[in-house]
Design a protein around this motif. Sequence first.
Motif, PDB file in Angstrom:
ATOM      1  N   SER A 163      69.869 -52.186  31.707  1.00 15.93           N
ATOM      2  CA  SER A 163      71.091 -52.577  31.620  1.00 15.93           C
ATOM      3  C   SER A 163      71.606 -52.881  30.228  1.00 15.93           C
ATOM      4  O   SER A 163      70.711 -53.009  29.420  1.00 15.93           O
ATOM      5  N   ASN A 164      73.027 -52.354  29.926  1.00 17.61           N
ATOM      6  CA  ASN A 164      73.343 -52.349  28.279  1.00 17.61           C
ATOM      7  C   ASN A 164      74.182 -53.922  28.122  1.00 17.61           C
ATOM      8  O   ASN A 164      74.964 -54.029  27.211  1.00 17.61           O
ATOM      9  N   ASP A 165      73.939 -54.855  29.118  1.00 16.09           N
ATOM     10  CA  ASP A 165      74.522 -56.058  28.766  1.00 16.09           C
ATOM     11  C   ASP A 165      73.572 -56.818  27.711  1.00 16.09           C
ATOM     12  O   ASP A 165      72.575 -56.678  27.465  1.00 16.09           O
ATOM     13  N   THR A 166      74.343 -57.678  26.743  1.00 13.55           N
ATOM     14  CA  THR A 166      73.837 -58.227  25.846  1.00 13.55           C
ATOM     15  C   THR A 166      72.528 -59.127  26.252  1.00 13.55           C
ATOM     16  O   THR A 166      71.681 -59.390  25.421  1.00 13.55           O
ATOM     17  N   LYS A 167      72.765 -59.622  27.376  1.00 12.49           N
ATOM     18  CA  LYS A 167      71.520 -60.586  27.797  1.00 12.49           C
ATOM     19  C   LYS A 167      70.401 -60.058  28.109  1.00 12.49           C
ATOM     20  O   LYS A 167      69.303 -60.639  28.402  1.00 12.49           O
ATOM     21  N   THR A 168      70.588 -58.575  28.270  1.00 14.15           N
ATOM     22  CA  THR A 168      69.224 -57.796  28.808  1.00 14.15           C
ATOM     23  C   THR A 168      67.788 -58.161  27.993  1.00 14.15           C
ATOM     24  O   THR A 168      66.752 -58.489  28.602  1.00 14.15           O
ATOM     25  N   PRO A 169      67.778 -58.089  26.630  1.00 18.60           N
ATOM     26  CA  PRO A 169      66.533 -58.459  25.969  1.00 18.60           C
ATOM     27  C   PRO A 169      66.017 -59.940  26.295  1.00 18.60           C
ATOM     28  O   PRO A 169      64.558 -59.964  26.389  1.00 18.60           O
ATOM     29  N   LEU A 170      66.869 -60.508  26.488  1.00 21.12           N
ATOM     30  CA  LEU A 170      66.461 -62.196  26.552  1.00 21.12           C
ATOM     31  C   LEU A 170      65.883 -62.290  28.076  1.00 21.12           C
ATOM     32  O   LEU A 170      64.767 -62.739  28.328  1.00 21.12           O
ATOM     33  N   TYR A 176      61.409 -62.454  32.106  1.00 19.37           N
ATOM     34  CA  TYR A 176      61.117 -62.116  33.750  1.00 19.37           C
ATOM     35  C   TYR A 176      60.467 -60.857  33.587  1.00 19.37           C
ATOM     36  O   TYR A 176      60.754 -59.631  32.927  1.00 19.37           O
ATOM     37  N   ASP A 177      59.546 -60.401  34.716  1.00 13.23           N
ATOM     38  CA  ASP A 177      58.921 -59.096  34.728  1.00 13.23           C
ATOM     39  C   ASP A 177      59.729 -58.344  35.950  1.00 13.23           C
ATOM     40  O   ASP A 177      60.164 -58.929  36.748  1.00 13.23           O
ATOM     41  N   ASP A 178      59.522 -57.067  35.584  1.00 13.20           N
ATOM     42  CA  ASP A 178      59.860 -55.906  36.767  1.00 13.20           C
ATOM     43  C   ASP A 178      61.192 -56.414  37.311  1.00 13.20           C
ATOM     44  O   ASP A 178      61.619 -56.368  38.376  1.00 13.20           O
ATOM     45  N   LEU A 179      62.244 -56.604  36.322  1.00 12.29           N
ATOM     46  CA  LEU A 179      63.709 -56.590  36.616  1.00 12.29           C
ATOM     47  C   LEU A 179      64.592 -55.358  37.282  1.00 12.29           C
ATOM     48  O   LEU A 179      65.193 -55.213  38.147  1.00 12.29           O
ATOM     49  N   PHE A 180      64.134 -54.051  36.675  1.00 12.01           N
ATOM     50  CA  PHE A 180      64.304 -52.928  36.731  1.00 12.01           C
ATOM     51  C   PHE A 180      63.661 -51.942  37.556  1.00 12.01           C
ATOM     52  O   PHE A 180      62.443 -51.843  37.544  1.00 12.01           O
ATOM     53  N   GLY A 181      64.440 -51.223  38.638  1.00 10.88           N
ATOM     54  CA  GLY A 181      63.744 -50.611  39.456  1.00 10.88           C
ATOM     55  C   GLY A 181      63.695 -50.952  40.923  1.00 10.88           C
ATOM     56  O   GLY A 181      63.914 -52.038  41.207  1.00 10.88           O
ATOM     57  N   LEU A 182      63.337 -50.021  41.812  1.00  9.40           N
ATOM     58  CA  LEU A 182      63.029 -50.579  42.999  1.00  9.40           C
ATOM     59  C   LEU A 182      61.683 -50.780  43.693  1.00  9.40           C
ATOM     60  O   LEU A 182      60.627 -50.189  43.107  1.00  9.40           O
ATOM     61  N   THR A 183      61.410 -51.696  44.732  1.00  8.55           N
ATOM     62  CA  THR A 183      60.396 -51.975  45.134  1.00  8.55           C
ATOM     63  C   THR A 183      59.527 -50.805  45.825  1.00  8.55           C
ATOM     64  O   THR A 183      60.563 -49.972  46.265  1.00  8.55           O
TER      65      THR A 183
END
Length: 152
Positions: free
Chosen positions: A107-114, A119-126
């Motif tokens: 995500s290119n949102d400014t909050k992404t690094p925080l 949190y672990d494993d935000l990106f991707g599919l189960t």
Amino acid sequence: MGTLQEQLNLARKLNPQRISNRIFDIIRSIEDELLDLNTKGQLNQGINASGGKLYNKKTKRSLYSPLTEEISGGKKKAGTPYTFEDTGDFFKGFFIKVYKDKAVFGSNDTKTPLLVSEYDDLFGLTDKNLRSKINSKILPELISKIRGHFGI
């Protein structure tokens, strides 16, 4: 369908790189579906890419607190899973970057690094959701392309 020699020549042209290119073309064509599944189908349900509950390493919780409910004016209910749905900017910033041998969510949102640090494993599919998309979209399209290549 062609002669055996013609089919053999077509088979020689069907190399791993061409198959890989087709798979990535297919992924590109369903990118929005994959992103919706990551955001609405998982994160919005409180589920991370590993299939577990979203867990904040800083607060050591996976559910909204009574204070969060109060601060949000009741929009976020205490005891419900984290959903990352506030302004919508985090989800709107989602993308898939396709490299030579992998597809990476971000995500290119400014909050992404925080958020990534908390949190672990935000990106991707189960695995379940990925397998579902492979079986329902990617494999049928790939098989169709290969059959078309051979004229069958």
